[in-house]
Design an enzyme around this catalytic site. Structure first.
Site, short mmCIF file in Angstrom:
data_model
loop_
_atom_site.label_atom_id
_atom_site.label_comp_id
_atom_site.label_asym_id
_atom_site.label_seq_id
_atom_site.Cartn_x
_atom_site.Cartn_y
_atom_site.Cartn_z
N GLU A 91 60.18 45.58 75.88
CA GLU A 91 58.98 45.23 76.16
C GLU A 91 57.80 44.86 75.07
OE1 GLU A 91 56.19 44.15 78.03
OE2 GLU A 91 57.47 45.20 79.84
N ASP A 141 58.06 38.39 85.35
CA ASP A 141 56.99 37.42 85.77
C ASP A 141 57.39 36.40 86.39
OD1 ASP A 141 54.67 39.08 84.08
OD2 ASP A 141 56.39 38.72 82.48
C1 SAM Z 1 55.77 41.90 85.98
S1 SAM Z 1 55.92 43.01 84.70
C2 SAM Z 1 57.25 44.23 85.53
C3 SAM Z 1 57.43 45.52 84.92
C4 SAM Z 1 58.70 46.41 85.31
N1 SAM Z 1 59.76 45.93 85.12
C5 SAM Z 1 58.27 46.90 86.60
O1 SAM Z 1 59.24 46.68 87.48
O2 SAM Z 1 57.23 47.56 87.05
C6 SAM Z 1 57.35 42.37 83.64
C7 SAM Z 1 57.21 42.46 82.18
O3 SAM Z 1 58.06 41.98 81.48
C8 SAM Z 1 57.70 41.69 80.18
N2 SAM Z 1 58.34 40.58 79.51
C9 SAM Z 1 58.41 39.20 80.09
N3 SAM Z 1 59.06 38.54 79.35
C10 SAM Z 1 59.44 39.27 78.35
C11 SAM Z 1 60.59 39.14 77.03
N4 SAM Z 1 60.99 37.83 76.73
N5 SAM Z 1 60.95 40.17 76.29
C12 SAM Z 1 60.20 41.43 76.61
N6 SAM Z 1 59.39 41.68 77.60
C13 SAM Z 1 59.14 40.67 78.43
C14 SAM Z 1 56.19 41.54 80.29
O4 SAM Z 1 55.18 42.04 79.30
C15 SAM Z 1 55.79 42.40 81.64
O5 SAM Z 1 54.98 43.77 81.09
#
Ligand code: SAM
Length: 241
Positions: A91, A141
């Site tokens: 994350e 996302d």
């Molecule tokens: C919409 S949130 C979902 C969080 C969690 N998985 C949930 O189901 O509640 C998506 C998360 O993915 C992280 N993220 C997106 N692309 C990423 C990457 N390439 N590497 C690490 N984290 C990433 C973002 O920072 C965000 O916190």
């Protein structure tokens, strides 16, 4: 060559890579900040060191990777319910990392480690091929606008990378509450026939898997549910030759 290669004159192929995230400032609480200061050094892994499960966890238990773990609810759930699994999370959002560390402290969890880096870098640089038993990507996302679709994590080049890292018989579990993204995920995954969709294998439509016990409903998902969003689980088993 990695993007960290600083040899003069060498190419840096990923310098301008499109990222799947924007690191938001986000409000960080004093306790999250304390966790980042005091606990992160103990549990953080970095992609410049090859991941060695035996060295990190002291056992040969299966390794599950949670990409974009948000607040870490699914990691904590798995750590409490599957103590014989080694859990690794990735994350980039500091308050989420702080939140997870506080939960680990509260529950005395020792079977979680984390990377605070882009998952693409971690997969490319830290994990050996065939080293992961499961990869979970929950509610990545959705990047709703068409011109932002290139930022979506579930794209062919990323799935090809994930496929290399999961062992034969391992699992890839995707979930989203944005139907067009679920459909796009299915389309991308069809380019990878070694990944067998569990619903399809059971004679059901591809997006019809029920939420399995290892995936809890997170705060993020509950927010979507209040807006009437339905979640879709896409669960695959990898068959390598
Ligand atoms: C919409 S949130 C979902 C969080 C969690 N998985 C949930 O189901 O509640 C998506 C998360 O993915 C992280 N993220 C997106 N692309 C990423 C990457 N390439 N590497 C690490 N984290 C990433 C973002 O920072 C965000 O916190």
């Amino acid at each position: 060559m990695s993007e960290h290669d600083s040899t003069p004159g060498t190419q840096r192929p990923y310098t301008h890579r499109i990222r799947s995230f924007v690191v938001r400032g986000g409000k960080i609480t004093p306790s999250q900040q304390r966790a980042l200061n005091e606990l992160l050094p103990k549990y953080q892994l970095t992609s410049d060191v090859p991941f060695d499960a035996k060295r990190v966890f002291g056992n040969h238990n299966p390794v599950w990777l949670d990409i974009g773990f948000g607040n870490g609810e699914s990691l904590v759930h798995a750590a409490l319910n599957d103590p014989d699994v080694n859990l690794v999370g990735i994350e980039v959002h500091p308050p989420g990392v702080g939140h997870l560390l506080l939960e680990m402290e509260k529950h005395g969890l020792e079977n979680i480690r984390l990377y605070q880096e882009d998952a693409v870098d971690v997969l490319e640089n830290a994990f050996a091929d065939d080293s992961l038993d499961a990869v979970h990507i929950y509610f990545p996302d959705p990047w709703h606008k068409k011109r932002h679709h290139k930022r979506r994590l579930i794209r062919p080049d990323f799935v090809a990378l994930v496929e290399k890292k999961i062992r034969h018989g391992g699992r890839l579990h995707l979930a989203t509450d944005w139907l067009p993204y679920a459909e796009a995920m299915h389309e991308v995954m069809q380019q990878f026939p070694a990944f067998r969709n569990q619903a399809v294998a059971a004679g059901e439509p591809p997006l019809s898997s029920a939420r399995p016990p290892w995936r809890p409903v997170t705060k993020f998902e509950r927010r979507g549910q209040k807006l009437g969003h339905k979640s879709h689980d896409l669960i695959y088993t990898l068959r390598k030759l």
